[in-house]
Design an enzyme around this catalytic site. Structure first.
Site, PDB file in Angstrom:
ATOM      1  N   TYR A   1      13.413  15.227 -16.603  1.00 56.58           N
ATOM      2  CA  TYR A   1      12.008  14.922 -16.889  1.00 56.58           C
ATOM      3  C   TYR A   1      11.833  13.430 -17.163  1.00 56.58           C
ATOM      4  O   TYR A   1      10.833  12.826 -16.761  1.00 56.58           O
ATOM      5  CB  TYR A   1      11.510  15.731 -18.089  1.00 56.58           C
TER       6      TYR A   1
ATOM      7  N   PHE B   1     -11.895   0.503   1.695  1.00 56.31           N
ATOM      8  CA  PHE B   1     -11.227   1.728   2.120  1.00 56.31           C
ATOM      9  C   PHE B   1     -11.858   2.874   1.327  1.00 56.31           C
ATOM     10  O   PHE B   1     -12.236   2.706   0.168  1.00 56.31           O
ATOM     11  CB  PHE B   1      -9.708   1.695   1.945  1.00 56.31           C
ATOM     12  N   THR B   2     -11.935   4.059   1.957  1.00 57.50           N
ATOM     13  CA  THR B   2     -12.693   5.190   1.407  1.00 57.50           C
ATOM     14  C   THR B   2     -12.320   5.515  -0.042  1.00 57.50           C
ATOM     15  O   THR B   2     -13.168   5.450  -0.940  1.00 57.50           O
ATOM     16  CB  THR B   2     -12.478   6.430   2.300  1.00 57.50           C
TER      17      THR B   2
ATOM     18  N   ASP C   1      -3.749  -4.214  -2.016  1.00 56.02           N
ATOM     19  CA  ASP C   1      -3.448  -2.880  -1.491  1.00 56.02           C
ATOM     20  C   ASP C   1      -2.320  -3.098  -0.480  1.00 56.02           C
ATOM     21  O   ASP C   1      -2.546  -3.573   0.634  1.00 56.02           O
ATOM     22  CB  ASP C   1      -4.685  -2.277  -0.830  1.00 56.02           C
TER      23      ASP C   1
ATOM     24  N   LYS D   1       2.695   5.645   3.853  1.00 58.84           N
ATOM     25  CA  LYS D   1       2.565   4.891   5.112  1.00 58.84           C
ATOM     26  C   LYS D   1       3.841   4.078   5.349  1.00 58.84           C
ATOM     27  O   LYS D   1       4.853   4.631   5.754  1.00 58.84           O
ATOM     28  CB  LYS D   1       1.338   3.983   5.057  1.00 58.84           C
TER      29      LYS D   1
ATOM     30  N   ARG E   1     -13.755   7.277  12.025  1.00 54.98           N
ATOM     31  CA  ARG E   1     -13.840   6.171  11.066  1.00 54.98           C
ATOM     32  C   ARG E   1     -15.129   5.419  11.368  1.00 54.98           C
ATOM     33  O   ARG E   1     -15.130   4.335  11.928  1.00 54.98           O
ATOM     34  CB  ARG E   1     -12.631   5.230  11.185  1.00 54.98           C
TER      35      ARG E   1
ATOM     36  N   PHE F   1     -16.173  12.940   4.752  1.00 53.21           N
ATOM     37  CA  PHE F   1     -15.507  13.096   6.053  1.00 53.21           C
ATOM     38  C   PHE F   1     -14.412  14.151   6.035  1.00 53.21           C
ATOM     39  O   PHE F   1     -14.128  14.784   7.034  1.00 53.21           O
ATOM     40  CB  PHE F   1     -14.922  11.753   6.514  1.00 53.21           C
TER      41      PHE F   1
HETATM   42  N1  F0G Z   1      -5.257   2.355   0.787  1.00 55.58           N
HETATM   43  C1  F0G Z   1      -5.235   2.406   2.127  1.00 55.58           C
HETATM   44  C2  F0G Z   1      -5.387   1.150   2.904  1.00 55.58           C
HETATM   45  C3  F0G Z   1      -5.076   3.640   2.770  1.00 55.58           C
HETATM   46  O1  F0G Z   1      -5.052   3.669   4.088  1.00 55.58           O
HETATM   47  C4  F0G Z   1      -4.944   4.813   1.996  1.00 55.58           C
HETATM   48  C5  F0G Z   1      -4.807   6.120   2.626  1.00 55.58           C
HETATM   49  C6  F0G Z   1      -4.978   4.707   0.614  1.00 55.58           C
HETATM   50  C7  F0G Z   1      -5.128   3.457   0.040  1.00 55.58           C
HETATM   51  C8  F0G Z   1      -4.884   5.913  -0.286  1.00 55.58           C
HETATM   52  O2  F0G Z   1      -3.594   6.373  -0.325  1.00 55.58           O
HETATM   53  O3  F0G Z   1      -3.700   8.620   0.785  1.00 55.58           O
HETATM   54  O4  F0G Z   1      -1.723   7.930  -0.590  1.00 55.58           O
HETATM   55  O5  F0G Z   1      -3.870   8.461  -1.680  1.00 55.58           O
HETATM   56  N2  F0G Z   1      -5.050   6.301   3.859  1.00 55.58           N
HETATM   57  C9  F0G Z   1      -4.833   7.509   4.638  1.00 55.58           C
HETATM   58  C10 F0G Z   1      -5.309   7.286   6.031  1.00 55.58           C
HETATM   59  C11 F0G Z   1      -5.310   8.760   4.008  1.00 55.58           C
HETATM   60  O6  F0G Z   1      -5.302   8.260   6.804  1.00 55.58           O
HETATM   61  O7  F0G Z   1      -5.645   6.171   6.400  1.00 55.58           O
HETATM   62  P1  F0G Z   1      -3.218   7.941  -0.467  1.00 55.58           P
END
Ligand code: F0G
Length: 470
Positions: free
Chosen positions: A85, A137-138, A228, A271, A395, A462
């Site tokens: 843990y 970013f979303t 990021d 990624k 997108r 989305f």
């Molecule tokens: N920042 C970027 C630039 C991203 O592309 C993503 C995720 C995140 C943050 C968030 O990270 O998914 O680990 O919580 N992008 C994915 C995509 C979901 O399909 O582009 P996460």
């Protein structure tokens, strides 16, 4: 050009192709489906590729997130999980890898990128604050908004133009950033939110000169600069290829220099880092670290696992080291470029230059007859799936969501369908099949009618929205 398409093969003498710096040890059979089956699956999924069952998908280009193939070394690392843990050995390997390759002093592990975004937004943002960033970013923007901030896009104008060949379309426009600082005051800006290879702009990089200049501007006003770092090794390759003075520097050296201009970073390890789950937050400031470490135990898990199993952290530590190999990054981005070049030769409208992780189809030009309000990029993702079982992602206007003030759609200039390439998963032959399916949809483009939104979730619509054909 490294790979050659079938058309040009044999026409050039003395050509030297590269190939992937790995060979295949295990395979996963793919499902081939027929068109009636896909038509049914698509209707059941409300014409949203996020709602398809993966068993109904042939080539899955939904995302490069968590979809990479791990190496034999990473799998071996999975067996070395120390599932204590607290104080797992694997955590210390991870900490060492982040310090060595990213250079930050303190590490906070999280289950994935948005866990890190949540912690940093909650810790630094006060209601009424403003966050400038190089395009949104979303999940990043939503966490900033939920913490009470207003997001401001300060990316260069070229980023919004899919046809501009600017080599660093991810750069911050310094005049826009300076104007925002003047307008709202530096004390209302807890940090600048800078992303490497800007996802929503088409995987477009930030130059070293730009991050240096942003750093100087931030220093003049006492504003933090946070990165990021999700696809930062891909950004490093573009610097090596395109920026003067970096051709002889390794990806690892470029990465370390770039991060050195920032105060910290959040990371979706799903990624660049070649793992299926994981992420982190890393900072240099001692007191900020203390606050983050206090909060991680509330939302993610203890400060030495943050939502990951010991084995996940081991695979991640190994993945970080593999991810900065020059040969790896060149072949990864090279594969994306191969697909982009094929589509360009066939005059299919895409975002150029081709970015690091995906080829983005320009649905505005692809379906020039469709208004943005009938969701051209969503339509294209549906048509592609119907044609061949290839899964892509919208997108555009659906991803952009609604303006929190007015409730109307945000209408982004970029209306794109993303063909995202997982790392070390598909072959060049798969890329040919993808290109040919895109071509088939392009040839049939005049028949497309668009979609109507029939169900819309409140956040990040989305992912779960449903549509019907018009
Ligand atoms: N920042 C970027 C630039 C991203 O592309 C993503 C995720 C995140 C943050 C968030 O990270 O998914 O680990 O919580 N992008 C994915 C995509 C979901 O399909 O582009 P996460």
């Amino acid at each position: 050009m490294r790979h050659q398409s079938l058309h040009t093969m044999g026409q050039q003498h003395g050509r030297r192709s590269w190939a992937e710096p790995w060979k295949i040890k295990m395979v996963e059979p793919l499902n081939m489906t027929d068109r009636p089956t896909r038509a049914r699956a698509l209707a059941d999924a409300g014409y949203n590729t996020f709602l398809l069952h993966s068993a109904d998908v042939y080539i899955d280009l939904l995302t490069d997130s968590g979809t990479s193939a791990m190496s034999d070394r990473q799998w071996a690392g999975m067996l070395l999980g120390d599932e204590a843990y607290a104080g797992s050995r694997n955590y210390y390997h991870l900490e060492e890898a982040v310090r060595r390759f990213y250079g930050y002093r303190h590490l906070v592990p999280t289950h994935q990128g948005r866990g890190a975004e949540h912690l940093i937004s909650r810790t630094l943002i006060r209601p009424g604050d403003h966050i400038p960033g190089n395009m949104y970013f979303t999940t990043t923007r939503l966490h900033q908004e939920l913490a009470g901030a207003t997001f401001h896009d300060v990316i260069v104008d070229e980023a919004h133009d899919p046809e501009s060949l600017h080599p660093f379309k991810g750069d911050v426009d310094l005049a826009k950033l300076a104007a925002l600082i003047d307008e709202v005051g530096a004390e209302q800006i807890p940090y600048v939110s800078l992303a490497g290879t800007v996802n929503m702009a088409g995987g477009q990089p930030v130059s070293m000169a730009n991050v240096r200049a942003v750093r100087e501007l931030c220093d003049r006003h006492g504003i933090r600069l946070l990165l990021d770092a999700t696809r930062m090794v891909e950004n490093a390759l573009f610097i090596q290829e395109r920026e003067e003075g970096y051709a002889q520097r390794s990806i690892a050296e470029i990465l370390l220099e770039f991060c050195g201009y920032t105060d910290g970073a959040w990371m979706s390890s799903k990624k660049d880092h070649l793992v299926n789950i994981g992420g982190w937050l890393a900072v240099n400031d001692d007191s900020l670290f203390e606050e983050l470490r206090n909060l991680v135990v509330v939302y993610e898990g203890l400060h030495t696992y943050g939502g990951m199993a010991g084995r996940d952290m081991e695979a991640l530590a190994i993945g970080i080291e593999e991810s900065v190999s020059d040969d790896h990054v060149r072949s990864r981005v090279g594969q994306v470029r191969y697909l982009g070049e094929l589509l360009t030769q066939w005059q299919i409208p895409i975002v150029r230059p081709v970015g690091g992780h995906a080829v983005f189809l320009d649905a505005r030009r692809f379906y020039a007859h469709l208004a943005q309000d009938v969701f051209p990029a969503q339509t294209l993702a549906a048509e592609l799936y119907l044609d061949s079982g290839i899964r892509s992602m919208e997108r555009g206007i659906v991803s952009a969501g609604r303006d929190p003030e007015t409730g109307d759609h945000k209408r982004p200039k970029l209306e794109l369908t993303r063909l995202t390439i997982p790392r070390r998963v598909y072959t060049q032959a798969h890329m040919d099949v993808v290109a040919e399916s895109v071509k088939a949809c392009f040839d049939a483009r005049d028949a497309a009618r668009g979609l109507r939104l029939v169900y819309e979730p409140r956040y990040l619509r989305f992912f779960q929205a449903r549509f019907e054909p018009l």
